[in-house]
Write a protein that holds these residues in place. Structure first.
Motif, PDB file in Angstrom:
ATOM      1  N   ASN A 154      -0.889  26.745  15.908  1.00 57.60           N
ATOM      2  CA  ASN A 154       0.246  26.355  16.739  1.00 57.60           C
ATOM      3  C   ASN A 154       1.528  26.625  15.960  1.00 57.60           C
ATOM      4  OD1 ASN A 154       2.134  25.180  18.408  1.00 57.60           O
ATOM      5  ND2 ASN A 154       1.557  23.081  17.896  1.00 57.60           N
ATOM      6  N   ILE A 155       2.247  27.669  16.324  1.00 58.70           N
ATOM      7  CA  ILE A 155       3.481  28.039  15.616  1.00 58.70           C
ATOM      8  C   ILE A 155       4.707  27.797  16.484  1.00 58.70           C
ATOM      9  CG2 ILE A 155       2.336  29.713  14.118  1.00 58.70           C
ATOM     10  CD1 ILE A 155       3.413  31.925  15.961  1.00 58.70           C
ATOM     11  N   SER A 156       4.595  26.940  17.473  1.00 58.76           N
ATOM     12  CA  SER A 156       5.713  26.640  18.363  1.00 58.76           C
ATOM     13  C   SER A 156       6.893  26.079  17.574  1.00 58.76           C
ATOM     14  CB  SER A 156       5.286  25.621  19.420  1.00 58.76           C
ATOM     15  OG  SER A 156       4.207  26.097  20.178  1.00 58.76           O
ATOM     16  N   GLY A 157       8.090  26.388  18.046  1.00 63.19           N
ATOM     17  CA  GLY A 157       9.296  25.894  17.397  1.00 63.19           C
ATOM     18  C   GLY A 157      10.204  27.031  16.989  1.00 63.19           C
ATOM     19  N   SER A 158      11.084  26.747  16.047  1.00 64.36           N
ATOM     20  CA  SER A 158      12.061  27.751  15.587  1.00 64.36           C
ATOM     21  C   SER A 158      11.925  27.947  14.082  1.00 64.36           C
ATOM     22  CB  SER A 158      13.490  27.309  15.934  1.00 64.36           C
ATOM     23  OG  SER A 158      13.666  27.246  17.341  1.00 64.36           O
ATOM     24  N   TRP A 159      11.883  29.202  13.687  1.00 65.14           N
ATOM     25  CA  TRP A 159      11.728  29.583  12.290  1.00 65.14           C
ATOM     26  C   TRP A 159      12.986  30.294  11.811  1.00 65.14           C
ATOM     27  CZ3 TRP A 159       6.879  28.758   9.855  1.00 65.14           C
ATOM     28  CH2 TRP A 159       5.845  28.367  10.707  1.00 65.14           C
ATOM     29  N   LEU A 160      13.564  29.796  10.738  1.00 63.97           N
ATOM     30  CA  LEU A 160      14.664  30.508  10.087  1.00 63.97           C
ATOM     31  C   LEU A 160      14.031  31.523   9.143  1.00 63.97           C
ATOM     32  CD1 LEU A 160      17.573  31.066   9.150  1.00 63.97           C
ATOM     33  CD2 LEU A 160      17.351  29.102   7.597  1.00 63.97           C
ATOM     34  N   ILE A 161      14.363  32.792   9.349  1.00 55.55           N
ATOM     35  CA  ILE A 161      13.768  33.856   8.544  1.00 55.55           C
ATOM     36  C   ILE A 161      14.856  34.703   7.900  1.00 55.55           C
ATOM     37  CG2 ILE A 161      11.698  33.986   9.971  1.00 55.55           C
ATOM     38  CD1 ILE A 161      12.954  36.562  11.220  1.00 55.55           C
ATOM     39  N   GLN A 162      14.457  35.474   6.914  1.00 54.34           N
ATOM     40  CA  GLN A 162      15.328  36.475   6.303  1.00 54.34           C
ATOM     41  C   GLN A 162      14.695  37.848   6.489  1.00 54.34           C
ATOM     42  OE1 GLN A 162      16.007  35.312   2.203  1.00 54.34           O
ATOM     43  NE2 GLN A 162      17.879  34.227   2.748  1.00 54.34           N
ATOM     44  N   LEU A 163      15.508  38.798   6.930  1.00 52.56           N
ATOM     45  CA  LEU A 163      15.081  40.179   7.056  1.00 52.56           C
ATOM     46  C   LEU A 163      15.562  40.942   5.833  1.00 52.56           C
ATOM     47  CD1 LEU A 163      16.079  40.749  10.802  1.00 52.56           C
ATOM     48  CD2 LEU A 163      13.891  39.943   9.895  1.00 52.56           C
ATOM     49  N   HIS A 164      14.650  41.458   5.052  1.00 47.08           N
ATOM     50  CA  HIS A 164      14.981  42.259   3.878  1.00 47.08           C
ATOM     51  C   HIS A 164      14.757  43.722   4.234  1.00 47.08           C
ATOM     52  CE1 HIS A 164      15.051  38.880   0.852  1.00 47.08           C
ATOM     53  NE2 HIS A 164      14.504  38.286   1.905  1.00 47.08           N
ATOM     54  N   TYR A 165      15.830  44.518   4.216  1.00 48.11           N
ATOM     55  CA  TYR A 165      15.723  45.902   4.668  1.00 48.11           C
ATOM     56  C   TYR A 165      16.711  46.787   3.914  1.00 48.11           C
ATOM     57  CZ  TYR A 165      19.942  44.728   7.352  1.00 48.11           C
ATOM     58  OH  TYR A 165      21.198  44.327   7.725  1.00 48.11           O
ATOM     59  N   GLU A 166      16.597  48.096   4.153  1.00 45.60           N
ATOM     60  CA  GLU A 166      17.504  49.071   3.551  1.00 45.60           C
ATOM     61  C   GLU A 166      18.308  49.764   4.645  1.00 45.60           C
ATOM     62  OE1 GLU A 166      15.721  51.844   0.924  1.00 45.60           O
ATOM     63  OE2 GLU A 166      14.794  50.325  -0.366  1.00 45.60           O
ATOM     64  N   TYR A 167      19.602  49.956   4.364  1.00 45.65           N
ATOM     65  CA  TYR A 167      20.479  50.651   5.299  1.00 45.65           C
ATOM     66  C   TYR A 167      21.461  51.488   4.489  1.00 45.65           C
ATOM     67  CZ  TYR A 167      23.702  51.496   9.164  1.00 45.65           C
ATOM     68  OH  TYR A 167      24.490  52.091  10.116  1.00 45.65           O
ATOM     69  N   ASN A 168      21.459  52.797   4.756  1.00 49.71           N
ATOM     70  CA  ASN A 168      22.297  53.731   3.988  1.00 49.71           C
ATOM     71  C   ASN A 168      22.058  53.581   2.481  1.00 49.71           C
ATOM     72  OD1 ASN A 168      23.453  54.788   6.320  1.00 49.71           O
ATOM     73  ND2 ASN A 168      25.177  53.341   6.285  1.00 49.71           N
ATOM     74  N   ASP A 169      20.762  53.521   2.131  1.00 55.36           N
ATOM     75  CA  ASP A 169      20.346  53.425   0.728  1.00 55.36           C
ATOM     76  C   ASP A 169      20.802  52.127   0.051  1.00 55.36           C
ATOM     77  OD1 ASP A 169      19.094  55.912   0.831  1.00 55.36           O
ATOM     78  OD2 ASP A 169      20.955  56.958   0.370  1.00 55.36           O
ATOM     79  N   GLU A 170      21.184  51.147   0.840  1.00 51.58           N
ATOM     80  CA  GLU A 170      21.607  49.865   0.292  1.00 51.58           C
ATOM     81  C   GLU A 170      20.631  48.782   0.735  1.00 51.58           C
ATOM     82  OE1 GLU A 170      25.508  46.869   0.330  1.00 51.58           O
ATOM     83  OE2 GLU A 170      25.483  48.695   1.547  1.00 51.58           O
ATOM     84  N   LYS A 171      20.188  47.955  -0.203  1.00 52.53           N
ATOM     85  CA  LYS A 171      19.273  46.868   0.110  1.00 52.53           C
ATOM     86  C   LYS A 171      20.057  45.667   0.636  1.00 52.53           C
ATOM     87  CE  LYS A 171      15.656  48.176  -3.154  1.00 52.53           C
ATOM     88  NZ  LYS A 171      14.800  47.742  -4.291  1.00 52.53           N
ATOM     89  N   LEU A 172      19.661  45.193   1.819  1.00 62.03           N
ATOM     90  CA  LEU A 172      20.399  44.119   2.488  1.00 62.03           C
ATOM     91  C   LEU A 172      19.468  42.978   2.882  1.00 62.03           C
ATOM     92  CD1 LEU A 172      22.505  46.394   4.867  1.00 62.03           C
ATOM     93  CD2 LEU A 172      23.288  45.364   2.726  1.00 62.03           C
TER      94      LEU A 172
END
Length: 215
Positions: free
Chosen positions: A70-88
């Motif tokens: 049961n994963i109901s509810g709201s999860w605060l997450i972080q998206l770790h990704y690369e954009y224009n060769d920059e890690k964000l």
């Protein structure tokens, strides 16, 4: 959830088998014994609907009767990704509305929202649950010039029992991809907007911030 038509068919088959066994054994029966059939079908439909929405989440059923997380509810997450060769790193919220038969996940960020178009929950041999989904992302109008509507997929692993974390990866048809990591979880909250979710995060963070400054 199973439909009323299917429930009727299953119960009808059971009645036929039941009366067939009575007939073989020579046990007398009459048509009046079939009178409650429609009532039983209706009560079964109601019982399954209640189970589908509420009962399956009961802690006392966990493990032996219901294994789906049961994963109901709201999860605060972080998206770790690369954009224009920059890690964000970008904060977002996963708002999960779940029934036993259905899973709805909406991702909210300050620039866009994403809604699942299809999803499934799978289980690995070690008992770990995975979520696989395809989603449609709709950026806010003010950022459409640099961020168009696009589609993507994600794969999440559910950590803990009861669940305490979601982590995994996502990818899009814009050839972008990244990692998803859980920061916080509100099991009883289902936020409608990013602003509402972010306001709750700031409200809960304020006391600890004030305490650290005072120390």
């Amino acid at each position: 959830m199973i439909s009323r038509l299917h429930i009727t068919a299953i119960l009808f088959l059971e009645v036929v088998l039941w009366f067939g066994i009575l007939l073989v054994k020579g046990t007398p029966f009459g048509s009046e014994q079939l009178a409650p059939f429609s009532t039983v079908v209706g009560m079964t439909v109601i019982a399954l609907a209640v189970f589908d929405k509420w009962i399956w989440k009961w802690d006392k059923l966990r493990g032996w009767f219901v294994k789906k997380p049961n994963i109901s509810g709201s999860w605060l997450i972080q998206l770790h990704y690369e954009y224009n060769d920059e890690k964000l790193v970008k904060d977002a919220f996963l708002v999960v509305r779940q029934r036993f038969s259905h899973l709805s996940i909406k991702m909210l960020s300050d620039e866009s929202s994403s809604q699942l178009t299809s999803s499934s929950i799978g289980v690995a041999e070690d008992g770990t649950y995975w979520i696989y989904a395809v989603y449609r992302n709709e950026p806010n109008m003010e950022v459409r010039e640099r961020s168009e509507i696009h589609y993507g997929g994600l794969r999440l692993v559910v950590a803990g029992d009861p669940p305490s974390g979601l982590s995994g990866v996502y990818w899009t048809d814009r050839r972008s991809r990244g990692d998803i990591r859980t920061v916080a979880y509100w099991p009883k909250k289902e936020f409608a907007t990013f602003e509402a979710a972010d306001s709750e995060r700031q409200r809960q963070a304020a006391p600890s911030d004030a305490a650290s400054e005072g120390g």
